[in-house]
Design an enzyme around this catalytic site. Structure first.
Site, PDB file in Angstrom:
ATOM      1  N   GLU A 196      47.564  40.263  35.875  1.00  0.00           N
ATOM      2  CA  GLU A 196      47.903  40.341  37.299  1.00  0.00           C
ATOM      3  C   GLU A 196      49.372  40.015  37.582  1.00  0.00           C
ATOM      4  O   GLU A 196      50.071  40.767  38.239  1.00  0.00           O
ATOM      5  CB  GLU A 196      47.003  39.380  38.087  1.00  0.00           C
ATOM      6  CG  GLU A 196      47.362  39.321  39.557  1.00  0.00           C
ATOM      7  CD  GLU A 196      46.501  38.331  40.331  1.00  0.00           C
ATOM      8  OE1 GLU A 196      45.585  37.733  39.752  1.00  0.00           O
ATOM      9  OE2 GLU A 196      46.759  38.166  41.541  1.00  0.00           O
ATOM     10  N   ASP A 231      48.643  29.612  40.165  1.00  0.00           N
ATOM     11  CA  ASP A 231      47.819  30.819  40.079  1.00  0.00           C
ATOM     12  C   ASP A 231      48.310  31.773  38.993  1.00  0.00           C
ATOM     13  O   ASP A 231      48.983  32.756  39.298  1.00  0.00           O
ATOM     14  CB  ASP A 231      47.853  31.518  41.450  1.00  0.00           C
ATOM     15  CG  ASP A 231      46.834  32.633  41.545  1.00  0.00           C
ATOM     16  OD1 ASP A 231      46.012  32.758  40.637  1.00  0.00           O
ATOM     17  OD2 ASP A 231      46.875  33.377  42.546  1.00  0.00           O
ATOM     18  N   GLU A 248      40.767  31.221  49.832  1.00  0.00           N
ATOM     19  CA  GLU A 248      41.250  32.554  50.198  1.00  0.00           C
ATOM     20  C   GLU A 248      40.252  33.277  51.106  1.00  0.00           C
ATOM     21  O   GLU A 248      39.913  34.439  50.898  1.00  0.00           O
ATOM     22  CB  GLU A 248      41.552  33.370  48.942  1.00  0.00           C
ATOM     23  CG  GLU A 248      42.591  32.690  48.066  1.00  0.00           C
ATOM     24  CD  GLU A 248      43.031  33.475  46.834  1.00  0.00           C
ATOM     25  OE1 GLU A 248      42.239  34.295  46.344  1.00  0.00           O
ATOM     26  OE2 GLU A 248      44.161  33.250  46.381  1.00  0.00           O
TER      27      GLU A 248
HETATM   28  O1  GCW Z   1      45.349  35.316  41.692  1.00  0.00           O
HETATM   29  C1  GCW Z   1      44.517  35.429  42.787  1.00  0.00           C
HETATM   30  C2  GCW Z   1      44.265  36.884  42.937  1.00  0.00           C
HETATM   31  C3  GCW Z   1      43.032  37.206  43.718  1.00  0.00           C
HETATM   32  C4  GCW Z   1      41.876  36.466  43.095  1.00  0.00           C
HETATM   33  C5  GCW Z   1      42.179  34.978  43.119  1.00  0.00           C
HETATM   34  C6  GCW Z   1      41.119  34.170  42.421  1.00  0.00           C
HETATM   35  C7  GCW Z   1      39.648  37.288  42.974  1.00  0.00           C
HETATM   36  O2  GCW Z   1      45.381  37.470  43.521  1.00  0.00           O
HETATM   37  O3  GCW Z   1      42.843  38.603  43.661  1.00  0.00           O
HETATM   38  O4  GCW Z   1      40.670  36.759  43.752  1.00  0.00           O
HETATM   39  O5  GCW Z   1      43.367  34.712  42.456  1.00  0.00           O
HETATM   40  O6  GCW Z   1      41.350  33.784  41.288  1.00  0.00           O
HETATM   41  O7  GCW Z   1      40.088  33.913  43.007  1.00  0.00           O
END
Ligand code: GCW
Length: 841
Positions: free
Chosen positions: A417, A389, A310
């Protein structure tokens, strides 16, 4: 505020003068450590409890343990324990095995090995005196024993004869916080950081100390305090004294401080022109940095690394592997006993969505499996429970079975989240248990994930549980009073993954709300139903949480997953839905599992319904094992989910008189909102699939809302019709917004028979204004409110859609119902619809 305080004092005085104790269940910052007074009957069984507490050595951890016993016994039994240096009378004795043996040479050995953090609770004689002994190989283990003992008392368990050993399943039980130095928290839903403000560590670390106590009480032994999207300044030399202050408040609770580091740090913090992990200057940089940290924080826990993910920097920039990067830093830590958690959450977020063979789910295994055996033994590869995720439903990550010669850790997300952001009730231990109990059949043996991640199966020296917690300054840590059950459950499962979700829910409810069994049973039932309920209204059959993945990760956003590089695809089109991940015709992801699991998921017939769309693309008319078609299942599950969410409200209302007013209202507001938002979810998903598939709901619910009056169909003064995007996030795809700077009105005449009605006003509450609403029946004002919630939205849509219920109104045919909206800022008093329901009151 002052008035509320006065009322509280007055009621306590009044109750005291009547000789009645307030028994109403409460929650709050003490969370599950409230030590509420036990009922007299229950208290009686502890009458023979020792009256003093002896600590056999001096240490900050043992001191915490001693103070905790005194605090707990005072709170629950109203007894003031005396603290003593030596055993002179019947005592609760706290100390390590070594010091205990010196004090009581005749003591038998413990019935089992204790390991580093394990403890032994024992009733036995020391110098002829009956004592209650809490012992361990380490001070920290004694502290855990004390919390376990107090938990027994809080739950009214018999402690007259104890001889019990407990050991944690995993050596490393950590929480990660995603706190930024400016005091915000990535994916945090409970206020500002308890660690940082204004680019520094907070001056007042009281909350951080209280958090450490909470964590210790559930056996957590490490905490990484900053965002994995790490700011390099966290390990700048200038920052280290500040980190040392956090370590100081953690220390007395046995919590090791850790931080997340950016792999680019050597370049950013010092003028090295590289961060190539294999460059000798970079190797030396990490060694010096780590040495400096340990000079100031001798018990520092280690680092967490998110790299090549990311947009984060990573070893791939230099053609190096995650193992190359991890080992360089890990070797520097090893000299001091530190650990490096390297996250397996490494994937390309610019995947070509047009290529049906591409699959984000494959990434972690594809990248890390070839590195098996290549990491040093103080590295833990930290693996999210599923291959995507933190979705409401995913299969377990095949990587747990795919690395035999590396320490592994499982990463759960306590902060919600993708599971309702603490606005929705969603008790996650139910899901985590399914993950932990899932048998991956490594080598055809019984190898549940819980045994793999703690290193049992492959005989690894370490294993880990990591929970992303993201507590904040909100008094009750996570915002929603019932969300704390997730933090509690994480710690309990990390200690003992064999506990059932029901045991954890009940334990937590009892510790938090006291011993009213009606409250405990009602809350337990709500918790246990909540994950599946959430899954039901947010995402079907393993298609993942159908949320807005490009923005808030909160409300519905079905198409946001598609046609972009993030790879959270569900591939729904007008014929069918699901990702073909089979080896035969799909992305080949299933081939990453051991043979038994590969075969299970390869075949559409044997794939469990709940994961069908994760592994297979099927037509909407495909029949599930239940006999239902996929499309009908989508409709039904969303209606069931929304109905169940409404049921939570009724369940909570049924225990109103057993709860403090504050707790009752706080939770009621949230679950009432949830019930409304579940309808937003239900309608968005059902309407989208109806339009996309063209197949009607057999039960004629989808798209038929006879009780609904669309705002755009009302008589409007000043209001204008607005298109909402995506269309499915507003009823009829449209809403209305006030186009003037003064009050606008929307009105209609009731066409219902005379009777008593509840009016639900569905409106949009954005975070960029505080519009005012007033509701009139003819000329009588029946309700008014300000739209001042802080939902994650700046426009009308699925994130901001919410409702206000005006209950029990007498209506006659032709009565005019009028809503007046006064905009504020960019929030134009937007409305979606009104529903009239025959009143339930
Ligand atoms: O789920 C995603 C989140 C990001 C997060 C990433 C991760 C901290 O949307 O905000 O970054 O995973 O786990 O690294």
């Amino acid at each position: 505020m002052i008035r509320r305080f006065q009322i509280a004092i007055l009621s306590i005085l009044l109750l005291a003068s009547l000789g009645v104790e307030p028994v109403h269940a409460e929650a709050g910052e003490d969370a599950w450590l409230r030590y509420a007074p036990l009922e007299r009957v229950e208290r009686a069984q502890y009458e023979s409890l020792p009256t003093s507490v002896v600590v056999l050595a001096d240490s900050v951890v043992l001191k915490s343990a001693q103070e905790e016993v005194i605090r707990g016994v005072k709170g629950m039994l109203d007894e003031a324990l005396l603290s003593r240096k030596g055993v002179e009378a019947r005592s609760i004795v706290l100390g390590t095995l070594t010091s205990l043996r010196a004090a009581a040479p005749g003591l038998p050995p413990p019935p089992d090995t204790l390991g580093t953090d394990g403890f032994w609770l024992l009733t036995g004689k020391i110098r002829g005196l009956d004592c209650l002994i809490v012992t361990s190989d380490t001070d920290r283990g004694v502290l855990y024993g004390v919390f376990a003992l107090l938990r027994k008392v809080a739950r009214g368990e018999d402690i007259a004869l104890l001889n019990e050993v407990q050991q944690p399943s995993a050596a490393l039980r950590w929480v990660d916080q995603w706190d930024n130095l400016n005091g915000t928290i990535e994916r945090g839903y409970a206020g500002a950081s308890i660690f940082f403000e204004k680019e520094s560590v907070r001056g007042d670390l009281t909350r951080a100390g209280e958090y450490a106590r909470l964590l210790a009480s559930i056996g957590v032994n490490g905490c990484s305090i900053n965002n994995v999207n790490a700011d390099p300044r966290i390990i700048d030399d200038k920052f280290l004294p500040q980190l040392a202050r956090v370590a100081d408040v953690f220390r007395s609770w046995g919590i090791q401080l850790a931080v997340s580091v950016d792999l680019g740090s050597p370049q950013v913090l010092r003028s090295l022109n590289t961060f190539d992990p294999l460059d000798p200057r970079v190797i030396a940089w990490w060694r010096t940095k780590v040495d400096k940290i340990y000079q100031q924080i001798p018990d520092f826990g280690g680092f967490v690394v998110k790299a090549d993910s990311e947009g984060r920097s990573g070893p791939s920039s230099y053609g190096r592997t995650p193992a190359d990067a991890a080992n360089v830093i890990a070797r520097a830590l090893k000299a001091h006993g530190g650990v490096l958690f390297y996250r397996a959450f490494v994937y390309d977020h610019h995947l070509d969505w047009r290529n049906p063979k591409n699959d984000r789910a494959r990434a972690a295994y594809d990248i890390f499996h070839p590195l098996d055996g290549k990491f040093t033994d103080n590295v833990v590869v930290q693996i999210k429970y599923g291959p995507i995720d933190f979705q409401a439903r995913e299969p377990v990550s095949p990587l747990f079975a795919g690395m035999r010669n590396v320490n592994q850790g499982i990463e759960f997300q306590i902060t919600q989240e993708y599971t309702g952001q603490q606005r929705h009730l969603c008790f996650l231990p139910t899901m985590w248990k399914e993950v932990l109990d899932f048998d991956l059949h490594v080598n055809g043996d019984h190898t549940p994930v819980r045994d793999l991640v703690v290193g049992k199966v492959f005989h690894r020296p370490a294993g880990a549980f990591v929970g992303v917690a993201n507590v904040g300054m909100n008094p009750n840590w996570l915002g929603h009073p019932l969300a704390l059950a997730n933090l509690y459950g994480f710690g309990r499962l990390a200690w003992n993954p064999n506990l059932s979700a029901a045991t954890i829910a009940q334990e937590w409810a009892r510790l938090t709300f006291g011993d009213d069994s009606v409250v405990v049973n009602t809350v337990t039932a709500m918790l246990l139903a909540s994950w599946h309920t959430y899954e039901n209204y947010t995402g079907p059959l393993g298609a993942q949480t159908l949320t807005d993945i490009l923005g808030s990760h909160y409300g519905p956003g079905i198409e946001s997953s598609e046609r972009n590089g993030w790879g959270q695809w569900h591939r729904a089109d007008n014929q069918g839905i699901g990702m073909d991940r089979t080896a035969a015709t799909g992305t080949g992801f299933v081939a990453q599992y051991p043979p038994a699991i590969r075969d299970l998921y390869e075949s559409v017939q044997t794939t469990p319904d709940e994961l069908l769309l994760f592994f297979h693309h099927v037509p909407y008319t495909y029949r599930l094992h239940s006999g239902k078609t996929v499309i009908q299942y989508i409709y039904d599950s969303h209606y069931e989910g929304a109905d169940q969410a409404a049921e939570f409200v009724r369940q909570w209302q049924s225990i109103k008189h057993r709860l403090s007013d504050h707790l009752y209202t706080d939770v009621l507001t949230r679950i009432d909102y949830q019930a409304g938002h579940a309808i937003v979810w239900r309608d968005a998903i059902c309407n989208w699939f109806l339009r996309t598939s063209g197949i009607p709901d057999e039960k004629h619910r989808v798209g038929n809302h006879p009780e609904r009056i669309e705002a755009e169909a009302m008589q409007l003064k000043g209001y204008a019709v607005v298109e909402v995007t995506p269309w499915e996030n507003a009823s009829g795809g449209k809403g209305i917004a006030c186009a003037k700077n003064s009050t606008c009105t929307a009105s209609f005449h009731s066409d219902r028979p005379a009777g008593t009605y509840d009016i639900d006003v569905q409106y949009f509450d954005q975070n960029n204004g505080e519009s005012k609403f007033r509701v009139f029946v003819n000329d009588l004002k029946v309700d008014e409110w300000v739209a001042n919630d802080h939902l994650p939205a700046t426009k009308p849509g699925g994130d901001s859609s919410t409702r206000r219920r005006v209950s029990a109104l007498a209506l006659r045919p032709e009565d005019e119902i009028r809503i007046e909206g006064t905009p504020s800022g960019d929030e134009r008093a937007p409305l979606d619809y009104v529903e009239l329901h025959a009143s339930t009151k």
